[in-house]
Write a protein that holds these residues in place. Sequence first.
Motif, PDB file in Angstrom:
ATOM      1  N   GLN A 165      10.714 -14.801 -12.289  1.00 57.44           N
ATOM      2  CA  GLN A 165      10.411 -14.683 -13.195  1.00 57.44           C
ATOM      3  C   GLN A 165      11.408 -13.136 -13.074  1.00 57.44           C
ATOM      4  OE1 GLN A 165       7.417 -12.916 -15.359  1.00 57.44           O
ATOM      5  NE2 GLN A 165       8.229 -12.475 -17.134  1.00 57.44           N
ATOM      6  N   LYS A 166      10.958 -12.666 -11.823  1.00 59.36           N
ATOM      7  CA  LYS A 166      11.129 -11.237 -11.635  1.00 59.36           C
ATOM      8  C   LYS A 166      13.129 -11.533  -9.987  1.00 59.36           C
ATOM      9  CE  LYS A 166       7.596  -7.775 -12.257  1.00 59.36           C
ATOM     10  NZ  LYS A 166       7.550  -6.562 -10.947  1.00 59.36           N
ATOM     11  N   ASN A 167      13.103 -12.705  -9.879  1.00 57.22           N
ATOM     12  CA  ASN A 167      14.328 -13.411  -9.327  1.00 57.22           C
ATOM     13  C   ASN A 167      14.357 -12.246  -7.397  1.00 57.22           C
ATOM     14  OD1 ASN A 167      16.235 -14.843  -8.310  1.00 57.22           O
ATOM     15  ND2 ASN A 167      17.841 -13.706  -8.927  1.00 57.22           N
ATOM     16  N   GLU A 168      13.031 -12.163  -6.662  1.00 59.87           N
ATOM     17  CA  GLU A 168      12.886 -11.839  -5.981  1.00 59.87           C
ATOM     18  C   GLU A 168      11.922 -12.363  -4.773  1.00 59.87           C
ATOM     19  OE1 GLU A 168      11.435  -8.014  -7.358  1.00 59.87           O
ATOM     20  OE2 GLU A 168       9.653  -8.735  -7.339  1.00 59.87           O
ATOM     21  N   SER A 196      24.031 -15.045  -1.714  1.00 57.82           N
ATOM     22  CA  SER A 196      23.011 -14.472  -3.381  1.00 57.82           C
ATOM     23  C   SER A 196      22.575 -15.498  -3.925  1.00 57.82           C
ATOM     24  CB  SER A 196      23.920 -13.736  -4.345  1.00 57.82           C
ATOM     25  OG  SER A 196      24.427 -12.866  -3.507  1.00 57.82           O
ATOM     26  N   ASN A 197      21.032 -15.293  -4.536  1.00 54.79           N
ATOM     27  CA  ASN A 197      20.289 -16.135  -5.472  1.00 54.79           C
ATOM     28  C   ASN A 197      20.363 -17.065  -4.877  1.00 54.79           C
ATOM     29  OD1 ASN A 197      20.473 -14.856  -7.975  1.00 54.79           O
ATOM     30  ND2 ASN A 197      22.419 -14.872  -8.441  1.00 54.79           N
ATOM     31  N   ASN A 198      20.291 -17.461  -3.510  1.00 55.94           N
ATOM     32  CA  ASN A 198      19.820 -18.910  -2.556  1.00 55.94           C
ATOM     33  C   ASN A 198      18.967 -18.762  -2.016  1.00 55.94           C
ATOM     34  OD1 ASN A 198      19.813 -20.393  -0.340  1.00 55.94           O
ATOM     35  ND2 ASN A 198      22.456 -20.460  -0.176  1.00 55.94           N
ATOM     36  N   VAL A 199      17.196 -18.820  -2.822  1.00 56.47           N
ATOM     37  CA  VAL A 199      16.376 -18.805  -2.384  1.00 56.47           C
ATOM     38  C   VAL A 199      16.130 -19.640  -1.135  1.00 56.47           C
ATOM     39  CG1 VAL A 199      13.744 -19.522  -3.024  1.00 56.47           C
ATOM     40  CG2 VAL A 199      15.821 -18.696  -4.853  1.00 56.47           C
ATOM     41  N   ASP A 200      16.382 -20.368  -0.586  1.00 59.87           N
ATOM     42  CA  ASP A 200      15.984 -21.598   0.251  1.00 59.87           C
ATOM     43  C   ASP A 200      16.975 -20.640   1.231  1.00 59.87           C
ATOM     44  OD1 ASP A 200      14.938 -23.366  -1.124  1.00 59.87           O
ATOM     45  OD2 ASP A 200      16.224 -24.686  -0.729  1.00 59.87           O
TER      46      ASP A 200
END
Length: 335
Positions: free
Chosen positions: A29-32, A6-10
């Motif tokens: 901005q949209k966290n997606e 969760s929320n781990n972009v890499d």
Amino acid sequence: MTNYLSNNVDACISLLESMEYTQITYRQQKNELRFSREEGLNPTAMRLKLDTLKFDGFSINLHGNLFSLVMQTQKLSFPKALHYIANQLGLEKSQFSGKIRYPFSGFYKGLMKEINEPEYAMTTYDESEIDEYLGKYNTMFFKDGINFQTQEFFKVGFDLESCRITVPEYTLDGKLCGVMGRLNDTKCSKDERWLPIIPCSRSLTLYGYHHNYDFIQQKNIVVVGESEKFVQQLHSMGSRIGLATCGCDISDVQAKYLKSLMTKKIVLAYDEGLEEDNVRMQAEKLILDNAVFKNKVGYIYDKDNLILSKGSKASPSDLGRDAFLELMQNHVVWL
């Protein structure tokens, strides 16, 4: 693993790349993440929400979460999808295999794990434990609306020694943890019907969880019954959205995992005869309302016994597909 991703972009980008998705972009901005199934196609056709790990394939009308996306893309079962993710991200080696020394040989660490996460402290067995029961299907379940293909799928068998129909029980990540035995006698007393052949704590499991996880994510709804039979009957109807709590009291562990599915709807489908206040109290355990996600929870209640005869103790799945659909469409009380 959900907490790690969760929320781990890499990590999410790395996982998508391992499945050969392309044109991956992060929208802060949209966290997606937006991405494409292959180079040259619409680069925004697929979306992964990083806070909930929910994904949408707009161009192919496919929905679910990151785990079900892995299952579908790699054609893996739920347990194998978890292994795939761990292997691709090196989680077993770099995240969880560091050796830490605990006092008293880790006794208190193990004790706390058993208290805080008892579902991970369950005894599990090799699948070969049930080999002797397999390939023996029964007409009792068949007459109850569970066809032979469903019996094979859920590895229903028969124990010649105890003359009981065998139903394997599994942990939430798909490991064999017990076997229940149903006496092959329709006239036996209620107390004699079910006995454990290999005991396990069913309050720490959800029957059908690893079997139906992908389909529940796709449909964005889960229907929860009391017994293993409920899940199997729905499967024979062609529906893969059922789970069972194996009793009429939802444990804290079961409530945690039902909410963690993050489906838009949860419907409790308990047997006829329970007081509405009791059913409602169980349904209230499944409400999820926070800044990230809010669900809709309801329960089947045939107040005037139009479908489920009074005193029948029948499951909403007992009377076949049409009756079940009628109950779902017209007899759900939403909280």
